[in-house]
Structures are given as C-alpha cells and as structure tokens.
Design an enzyme around this catalytic site. Structure first.
Site, short mmCIF file in Angstrom:
data_model
loop_
_atom_site.label_atom_id
_atom_site.label_comp_id
_atom_site.label_asym_id
_atom_site.label_seq_id
_atom_site.Cartn_x
_atom_site.Cartn_y
_atom_site.Cartn_z
N HIS A 141 -4.48 12.58 -3.70
CA HIS A 141 -4.47 11.15 -3.38
C HIS A 141 -3.18 10.83 -2.64
O HIS A 141 -2.11 11.20 -3.08
CB HIS A 141 -4.52 10.29 -4.66
CG HIS A 141 -5.82 10.40 -5.39
ND1 HIS A 141 -6.04 9.78 -6.59
CD2 HIS A 141 -6.96 11.05 -5.10
CE1 HIS A 141 -7.27 10.05 -7.00
NE2 HIS A 141 -7.84 10.82 -6.11
N ASP A 152 -12.44 12.25 -1.01
CA ASP A 152 -11.66 11.83 0.17
C ASP A 152 -12.10 10.47 0.70
O ASP A 152 -12.02 10.19 1.89
CB ASP A 152 -11.77 12.87 1.31
CG ASP A 152 -11.56 14.29 0.81
OD1 ASP A 152 -10.53 14.51 0.16
OD2 ASP A 152 -12.41 15.16 1.04
#
EC number: 6.3.4.4
Length: 449
Positions: free
Chosen positions: A63, A35
C-alpha cells in the site's frame, strides 16, 4: 460485574434479545485483483479512526500512501500507522515476517514516521513467517514452473508456506516466541527439518536464525497483546472508530478467487471476523475499492484484458507496476461481472472508484457487463479457470470525456460524460459510489455523500 441472566426463561417461550451493543467496525476491501488503491481509502478514513487493523495476509500486500508530498510504502504495517493519534493492530490472521516488519518500520521512520512502536499492537496468536518459508516459496515456484510450465506468480514472501504450516498445525506463533525459548527452539528446528526433508537443497542456518529471533522477541515484546481481548475491549468500551484494512482482494481470496492463482488467506469480509476475532454483528460499513479499469499481476484468466494499445495506454498512464514485486500489471477494461460477484460475497455498503483520471484521454470507454458461455449468458462468475478463459465478454461502449479530471475536487467539477461513467457503474452493480479518485494525493478523492 454481575452475571445475571439477560434473557427470559426459554421455558416461558421468551426470546433472547439481539445484542446490538458495541462499536461498529468499518471495513475496506479490494473488489478486483488487488492494487485498487485501498491504501488511499484507508488513509482517508484513518485520519478519523482510533484503531486501524490488518486482519490477513502478510508483507505480500503493498500500500502506498502520500502525505504532504511524501510517499510511504506499507506491506505489513497497517497504513493507518501514519495517524499519530491512532493505535494500529496486526491481527491473528496476519502472518508476520519479523525482519520484514522491523525493516519496513525503519524505512518509514527515515521518511518521518515517529513513535510507531508505541502505537502498534501485535496479536499473540499471529503466525510467524520464517526465512525458510520465504526460501521454500521460491523453490515451490521453480517446481511448479518445471512441472506445469507455469507458476502462481507468488511474491516469494513466504505467505503460502506459512499458512500451510498453520493449517498443518506445525506453525509457530508470536506467543510461542515470547514464551519458553527452549521449547520454541525445538519446534523451530523440527519445522526446519520437515522443510529440508521436502526440499533437499534448502539450507537453514538454524542457530543464526534462532539468535536473531531471540533479539526480535525482545524488540516486539512490549507491542504484543492478547488480540481477542484487545478487540473485545475496543468494541465494547467507550465509543471508538475502528477501521479494518483488507489486503489483497476478492479475486485473490483462497476460497472465492481465481484459484489456484490466488493468495493463501480470505481477503473477503469473512476474513475480518476470523482474522481479528470479532463477531459479524460488529461489522458496520463495508467499502469495496474498485479501479476504474481492471489490472492483474501474474498469470491466470482475465476476461477483459486488452493485449493492445488500450492495455499499454492504461499500463503507462496508470503506472501499473507492483509495489511489492515491481512487476508490470496486466490491464483491461472495467469488468462489472467481477464487481457483482465481489458484492455477492462482501455485501458492500458503497464503492470507492479510483484512478478515473487515467481514462481522461480515451475516445471511447468499454465496460464489461456480462459473460456468455457457448453463446448463453451466465449469471454467475465461473469457479473453473478453464471455463473463465473461455467466456465471451459483452461490452457496453461509453463515450470518453477527453478532458483532464485531475484537478476536480467536487462531483460538479467532473465532465458530464465522466459523471455518466460513474453512474453507469453504480446502476449496473447496484452499489452506490461514495468516492471518486482522480489522482494520487489525499485531496483528489471526491466524496459524493
């Protein structure tokens, strides 16, 4: 093609020259617990790339890429698929849930992603994630919770069970699906039965699954290639820009991560070679993506975690919620011990530092610079989780800049104290920072060199 020897006779003491030919591959990897904003860095580089590859993981990755105000979410597809001039590759190291792949493509198609199937190449050596792998993932979590009172916090996408099938040589690959379907069906039934023997509550609609798989086989057939030969050709053919997008991150790596709270693949640089079938010689720049603070999903040691207002502020300002799971992320200060460790393994050319703007409101910013164990500084990152739980973090305090950086587009635009923060990270880790991110859009990545 002539096969004349390209090196002198070893008997005469001659040496074989190093073969430095071929295109270099640029790699983007997560340097923390995932992340970090890899999608954004990949997106930046993908606009100029000819080939964009995924080498490991599955649809446990998430993503997000913003283009022209539209948000695209990618889990299995390389996020470079947005570039209509590039080819996207799903390598042999990736585990593929076919309904997940097609559903993801269709969702993004509705948002304006066109002709993706003409630009996608799938390695015939990639393993397949079946629905029962996903069901088993959930059942194993329940078991772990019952036995240890804690689970790993998997995404329940079947990634671990599929890599287990692969390692125990019972898995099925894309090439098996596209070959003799009768043989495939027999092996599929055997695999399902093995799991049912281990998990008596597991229900598998074998015939229903096979019917769907037969349909998927025809959908993907035009996209499937021999991945090794494709990559060899790409590397040794005319000049091309090749980009590899890592999923997950260093501390989630099966070997180097905070085991057992990790994923089931190598998300460090070695996974690029094994997950695509390319030589280390052809690895070029390796960029590590680092968030300006640290986050972690699920349980496991987290030395710089802030279970206080700071943690809450980072969580709300940074919108720290998982793309794949929707879980709130745990938040804490930037930890340079982690970055040094990730750099030892990956040998980063440079860092991309993201989400600096989240720190805009802080009066004071702390950075973890070293760990102490029983009062003594340790130069390494502990392998044992119980030991990692016990480390004492030594912090350096830096003054906050208390101003909005989200409109900054050049290094000079950043407040001096923000510049100092960036330089502090560079100097302590010994890796230059090539980009600084101050927002979600493409334009908000400040390029430094």
């Amino acid at each position: 093609m002539s096969h004349k020897s390209c090196y002198t006779n070893p008997g005469t003491g001659g040496k074989r020259p190093r073969n430095d030919k071929g295109n270099k591959v640029t790699v983007v990897l997560g340097a923390q617990w995932g992340d970090e904003g890899k999608g954004k860095v990949v997106d930046l580089l993908a606009t100029e790339s000819d080939i964009i590859c995924r080498c490991q993981g599955g649809n446990n990755a998430g993503h997000t890429v913003v283009v022209d105000g539209m948000e695209y979410d990618f889990h299995l597809l390389p996020s470079g698929i947005i570039n209509s001039k590039a080819v996207s590759v799903i390598g042999n190291g990736v585990v593929i849930h076919l309904p997940g792949l097609l559903e993801e493509a269709e969702k993004n198609e509705k948002k304006g992603l066109k002709d993706w199937e003409k630009r996608l190449i799938i390695s015939d050596r990639a393993h397949i994630v079946f629905d029962f792998h996903q069901a088993v993932d959930g059942l194993q979590e329940v078991q772990r919770q019952a036995q240890d009172g804690k689970n790993i916090g998997t995404t329940k996408k079947g990634i671990g069970p599929t890599y287990s099938s692969k390692a125990s040589r019972t898995g099925l690959r894309i090439c098996d699906l596209l070959d003799d379907f009768k043989e495939f069906s027999t092996r599929f039934k055997n695999l399902a039965q093995q799991y049912q023997a281990m998990f008596p509550t597991l229900v598998v609609d074998v015939e229903g699954q096979l019917k769907k798989l037969k349909e998927y086989a025809e959908r993907i057939r035009p996209m499937v290639r021999d991945g090794v030969y494709f990559m060899y050709d790409a590397i040794n053919g005319p000049p091309k820009k090749i980009l590899v997008e890592g999923a997950n991150a260093a501390l989630l790596d099966i070997d180097f991560g905070t085991y057992p709270f990790v994923t089931s693949s190598n998300c460090t640089v070695g996974g690029v070679c094994t997950g695509l079938g390319i030589p280390p010689l052809n690895i070029g720049d390796v960029y590590g993506v680092v968030k300006a603070y640290t986050t972690r999903v699920g349980i496991g040691a987290f030395p710089t975690e802030q279970l206080n207002e700071v943690g809450e502020l980072l969580q709300t300002r940074g919108h720290e919620v998982g793309v794949t799971t929707g879980r709130k992320r745990r938040c804490g200060w930037l930890d340079l011990v982690i970055l040094r460790y990730a750099n030892m393994i990956n040998g980063f050319t440079a860092f991309a530092l993201t989400k600096l703007d989240i720190l805009d409101v802080m009066d004071e910013i702390k950075v973890g610079v070293s760990y102490k164990l029983k009062g003594k500084k340790i130069p390494y990152f502990p392998a044992n989780m119980d030991v990692l739980q016990k480390v004492e973090v030594e912090y350096e305090k830096l003054p906050g800049w208390k101003s909005d950086t989200s409109a900054c587009r050049k290094w000079e635009d950043l407040p001096v104290k923000a510049q100092n923060y960036v330089r502090f990270v560079e100097n302590h880790v010994g890796v230059p920072i090539k980009w600084v991110g101050v927002g979600k859009a493409r334009e908000s990545m400040i390029q430094m060199f």
